[in-house]
Design a protein around this motif. Sequence first.
Motif, PDB file in Angstrom:
ATOM      1  N   PHE A   1      12.593  22.531  10.480  1.00 37.25           N
ATOM      2  CA  PHE A   1      13.990  22.129  10.624  1.00 37.25           C
ATOM      3  C   PHE A   1      14.034  20.746  11.273  1.00 37.25           C
ATOM      4  N   GLY A   2      14.974  19.943  10.870  1.00 41.84           N
ATOM      5  CA  GLY A   2      15.087  18.609  11.452  1.00 41.84           C
ATOM      6  C   GLY A   2      14.814  17.525  10.419  1.00 41.84           C
ATOM      7  N   LYS A   3      14.554  16.331  10.909  1.00 38.83           N
ATOM      8  CA  LYS A   3      14.492  15.143  10.063  1.00 38.83           C
ATOM      9  C   LYS A   3      13.084  14.777   9.595  1.00 38.83           C
ATOM     10  N   HIS A   4      12.042  15.455  10.122  1.00 42.76           N
ATOM     11  CA  HIS A   4      10.682  14.984   9.877  1.00 42.76           C
ATOM     12  C   HIS A   4      10.084  15.471   8.554  1.00 42.76           C
ATOM     13  N   PHE A   5      10.282  16.757   8.235  1.00 40.68           N
ATOM     14  CA  PHE A   5       9.485  17.350   7.162  1.00 40.68           C
ATOM     15  C   PHE A   5       9.794  16.765   5.787  1.00 40.68           C
ATOM     16  N   SER A   6      11.016  16.341   5.569  1.00 39.20           N
ATOM     17  CA  SER A   6      11.324  15.728   4.266  1.00 39.20           C
ATOM     18  C   SER A   6      10.453  14.504   4.011  1.00 39.20           C
ATOM     19  N   HIS A   7       9.995  13.835   5.093  1.00 37.55           N
ATOM     20  CA  HIS A   7       9.147  12.659   4.935  1.00 37.55           C
ATOM     21  C   HIS A   7       7.682  13.024   4.703  1.00 37.55           C
ATOM     22  N   VAL A   8       7.328  14.297   4.893  1.00 40.54           N
ATOM     23  CA  VAL A   8       5.956  14.752   4.650  1.00 40.54           C
ATOM     24  C   VAL A   8       5.735  15.025   3.172  1.00 40.54           C
ATOM     25  N   VAL A   9       6.745  15.593   2.527  1.00 36.31           N
ATOM     26  CA  VAL A   9       6.587  16.080   1.154  1.00 36.31           C
ATOM     27  C   VAL A   9       6.262  14.974   0.153  1.00 36.31           C
ATOM     28  N   PRO A  10       7.012  13.836   0.118  1.00 33.53           N
ATOM     29  CA  PRO A  10       6.710  12.835  -0.918  1.00 33.53           C
ATOM     30  C   PRO A  10       5.271  12.310  -0.881  1.00 33.53           C
ATOM     31  N   PRO A  11       4.743  11.850   0.264  1.00 32.22           N
ATOM     32  CA  PRO A  11       3.352  11.381   0.234  1.00 32.22           C
ATOM     33  C   PRO A  11       2.355  12.491  -0.040  1.00 32.22           C
TER      34      PRO A  11
ATOM     35  N   ALA B   1      -1.168   2.805   5.916  1.00 29.17           N
ATOM     36  CA  ALA B   1       0.117   2.782   5.204  1.00 29.17           C
ATOM     37  C   ALA B   1       0.671   4.192   5.029  1.00 29.17           C
ATOM     38  N   TRP B   2      -0.217   5.161   4.832  1.00 31.53           N
ATOM     39  CA  TRP B   2       0.220   6.567   4.754  1.00 31.53           C
ATOM     40  C   TRP B   2       1.003   6.948   5.999  1.00 31.53           C
ATOM     41  N   ARG B   3       0.559   6.488   7.168  1.00 32.26           N
ATOM     42  CA  ARG B   3       1.275   6.802   8.410  1.00 32.26           C
ATOM     43  C   ARG B   3       2.679   6.205   8.390  1.00 32.26           C
ATOM     44  N   THR B   4       2.830   4.999   7.851  1.00 27.65           N
ATOM     45  CA  THR B   4       4.162   4.375   7.833  1.00 27.65           C
ATOM     46  C   THR B   4       5.152   5.173   7.000  1.00 27.65           C
ATOM     47  N   MET B   5       4.670   5.989   6.076  1.00 27.67           N
ATOM     48  CA  MET B   5       5.549   6.751   5.200  1.00 27.67           C
ATOM     49  C   MET B   5       6.127   7.977   5.892  1.00 27.67           C
ATOM     50  N   HIS B   6       5.630   8.291   7.084  1.00 30.93           N
ATOM     51  CA  HIS B   6       6.138   9.418   7.857  1.00 30.93           C
ATOM     52  C   HIS B   6       7.095   8.916   8.935  1.00 30.93           C
ATOM     53  N   SER B   7       7.871   9.816   9.464  1.00 30.68           N
ATOM     54  CA  SER B   7       8.944   9.425  10.386  1.00 30.68           C
ATOM     55  C   SER B   7       8.427   8.650  11.583  1.00 30.68           C
TER      56      SER B   7
ATOM     57  N   LEU C   1       0.815  -1.210   0.000  1.00 27.68           N
ATOM     58  CA  LEU C   1       0.000   0.000   0.000  1.00 27.68           C
ATOM     59  C   LEU C   1       0.851   1.265   0.000  1.00 27.68           C
ATOM     60  N   ALA C   2       2.015   1.234   0.629  1.00 24.07           N
ATOM     61  CA  ALA C   2       2.911   2.391   0.573  1.00 24.07           C
ATOM     62  C   ALA C   2       3.388   2.633  -0.858  1.00 24.07           C
ATOM     63  N   LEU C   3       3.704   1.557  -1.568  1.00 25.59           N
ATOM     64  CA  LEU C   3       4.107   1.694  -2.970  1.00 25.59           C
ATOM     65  C   LEU C   3       2.952   2.219  -3.820  1.00 25.59           C
ATOM     66  N   HIS C   4       1.742   1.774  -3.518  1.00 24.00           N
ATOM     67  CA  HIS C   4       0.581   2.284  -4.243  1.00 24.00           C
ATOM     68  C   HIS C   4       0.409   3.771  -3.959  1.00 24.00           C
ATOM     69  N   TRP C   5       0.534   4.163  -2.683  1.00 25.81           N
ATOM     70  CA  TRP C   5       0.364   5.573  -2.341  1.00 25.81           C
ATOM     71  C   TRP C   5       1.415   6.425  -3.061  1.00 25.81           C
ATOM     72  N   ALA C   6       2.627   5.932  -3.162  1.00 22.95           N
ATOM     73  CA  ALA C   6       3.693   6.706  -3.782  1.00 22.95           C
ATOM     74  C   ALA C   6       3.337   7.108  -5.218  1.00 22.95           C
ATOM     75  N   GLU C   7       2.583   6.276  -5.906  1.00 24.66           N
ATOM     76  CA  GLU C   7       2.220   6.576  -7.297  1.00 24.66           C
ATOM     77  C   GLU C   7       0.825   7.181  -7.444  1.00 24.66           C
ATOM     78  N   HIS C   8      -0.093   6.876  -6.495  1.00 26.76           N
ATOM     79  CA  HIS C   8      -1.490   7.255  -6.693  1.00 26.76           C
ATOM     80  C   HIS C   8      -2.091   8.045  -5.531  1.00 26.76           C
ATOM     81  N   GLY C   9      -1.364   8.180  -4.426  1.00 24.19           N
ATOM     82  CA  GLY C   9      -1.949   8.828  -3.264  1.00 24.19           C
ATOM     83  C   GLY C   9      -3.130   8.037  -2.736  1.00 24.19           C
ATOM     84  N   PHE C  10      -4.087   8.741  -2.168  1.00 23.77           N
ATOM     85  CA  PHE C  10      -5.272   8.099  -1.619  1.00 23.77           C
ATOM     86  C   PHE C  10      -6.145   7.501  -2.727  1.00 23.77           C
ATOM     87  N   GLY C  11      -5.934   7.974  -3.954  1.00 18.46           N
ATOM     88  CA  GLY C  11      -6.693   7.433  -5.082  1.00 18.46           C
ATOM     89  C   GLY C  11      -8.113   7.912  -5.159  1.00 18.46           C
ATOM     90  N   SER C  12      -8.411   9.055  -4.535  1.00 17.16           N
ATOM     91  CA  SER C  12      -9.790   9.566  -4.551  1.00 17.16           C
ATOM     92  C   SER C  12     -10.216   9.912  -5.970  1.00 17.16           C
TER      93      SER C  12
END
Length: 607
Positions: free
Chosen positions: A250-260, A459-465, A28-39
């Motif tokens: 600033f820090g390690k978290h926000f870079s993980h917000v942008v891709p999803p 799965a969206w949650r797993t994509m964040h830090s 599901l993380a791989l699906h989200w990476a290409e399609h998001g929530f798919g709405s």
Amino acid sequence: MGFTKPDLPQVDPHTFLQLPLMERMRILALHWAEHGFGSPRMVHTVYIVKLLVLYVLGGVLVATLTSNLPAFWHVSQWWNQPIVYQKVILWTVLLETIGIAGSWGPLAGKVKPMTGGILFWARPGTIRLRPWTWVPGTAGNRRNRLDVGLYAALLISLVVALAFPGVHSDSLSAVVPGNTSGLVRPALLIAPIVLLILNGLRDKTIFLGARGEQYLPALIFFTVLPFVDMIIALKLLILVVWVGAGVSKFGKHFSHVVPPMVSNSPSVPFTWLKRAHYRDFPRDLRPSRVADLMAHVGGTTIEVVVPLVLFFSTNKWLTLAAVAVMVIFHLFIVSTFPLAVPLEWNVLFAYATVFLFLGFPNWKGYALTDISAPWLAVLLIAALLVFPILGNFRPDKVSFLPSMRQYAGNWASAVWAFAPGAEGKLDGVTRTAKNQVDQFVEFGYEPEWAEVTMQLTTAWRTMHSQGRGLFSVLLKNLPDIDTRTVREAEFSCNSLIGFNFGDGHLHNEDMIAAVQQEAGFEPGELVVVWVESQAWGSGVQHYKVIDAALGVTERGTWRVADAVAEQPWLPNGPIPLTVTWTAAAGTPGEPDHVVSEQDRRGHGARA
């Protein structure tokens, strides 16, 4: 993605649901990476229509018709009228407080009904969450007639303030002699201010839902400050919101917000562009250099540097360029349709940028140096900085909204793990919505596809830090995790209290205890893993394991560096965890247990 059909994962749902949990998360993380929530595009169209018709057109109509201003299509004659800005703020607060602005609709987990807010907050017996136990007169966790009355009075007070025409203001006329529309009568703003505070003391959900951390200061400025000071104070307010949000990234978290977030945007039609935000799709879903650039140049730098330019610039062309950057910035966020869908807030900030910095620019007497008294400037700055500073050093004490950590990725968050069949016990809780999986079924989804869709949000949650840490604790504590139903707590929360906005403080152990009073879970039937935001100066996040029937059973930490180094599906097993307290041990002290490399083996999905 079709207009009416969702873009569902390419799996056989029956077979898929038999897979181990982390293998499901990988797919599901791989699906989200290409399609998001798919709405389906229809969903985004509904949001756009609501935004343009109800919020923008509705707000302008209310502001102009009640203020003796020209018709809404004469934009040049009302865009810089102070009473229009005041009433747009009031209109926004009204819609947020009803629950039809942010955190509305399917993208916020509200499918049927699409509205939370008023359907919960005007109903006796629903859950309320007081912010502080020491405040007298706030005991209990259920709404009663007093709460409903306070809530109704707040809505009425906002309508009254909107409906009445403006009154003459000497301080306004002194600097804008030709103004005839005046300002909202200050006396009419006292009731909304007092009632918003009283509602918030009884139930923090309503205060946060109304976005009181940003709009309450504005209402106070409208009420007590002369006009020039009011404009300068409003500039300080928006500056603190912008810079606070930028600094929090600033820090390690926000870079993980942008891709999803980019993956979920319907305005990014190219799969290759979505994939470019991941380091090595499909093998490595950590943020790529592109994502880092988007996060810390397109995000952090813009939110810190450009607002400071706006606030201090006395050059017309530099100010105009900075205004354009911030308007584009907020419209970009709208285009991504974030899951909390704060679309109205972003449109308001785009308008506020134009109104405050072009309508009343620094070079015409509205700079900080033009404030009536230096002590007032010091007082305003100190008051506006209290909660952002306290909330970032002590995130356990202050919601991430007053702390100004919007979009930062450094959030208190949680996942809920139900024993087979136990999720249905939530139906015993007094509320106005069913569990989301049942809402999707009523909306027309087949039950198995409804379950797959719900797991997509997990799965969206797993994509964040913090997702890596939360699932590591689940794997460590629940040997039967593959048979359990795991839910993203934000979605579970909004079906129980009518609101969610990324604030884990709304579904901590206090909320779980309130749910337990009516749901009556047996020990082990609902296990929650909850984590606090990372504090400034700390390299760890503090987690809790909460059993709905037993309370907090474990506390511990994980290193943020370990979390962001892993893949969403934890192919190497749980990240290292330090357990600092367990209910069995009974006393805090030295760490009870550290998950070793041997403990890590045998967990997670295949790479």
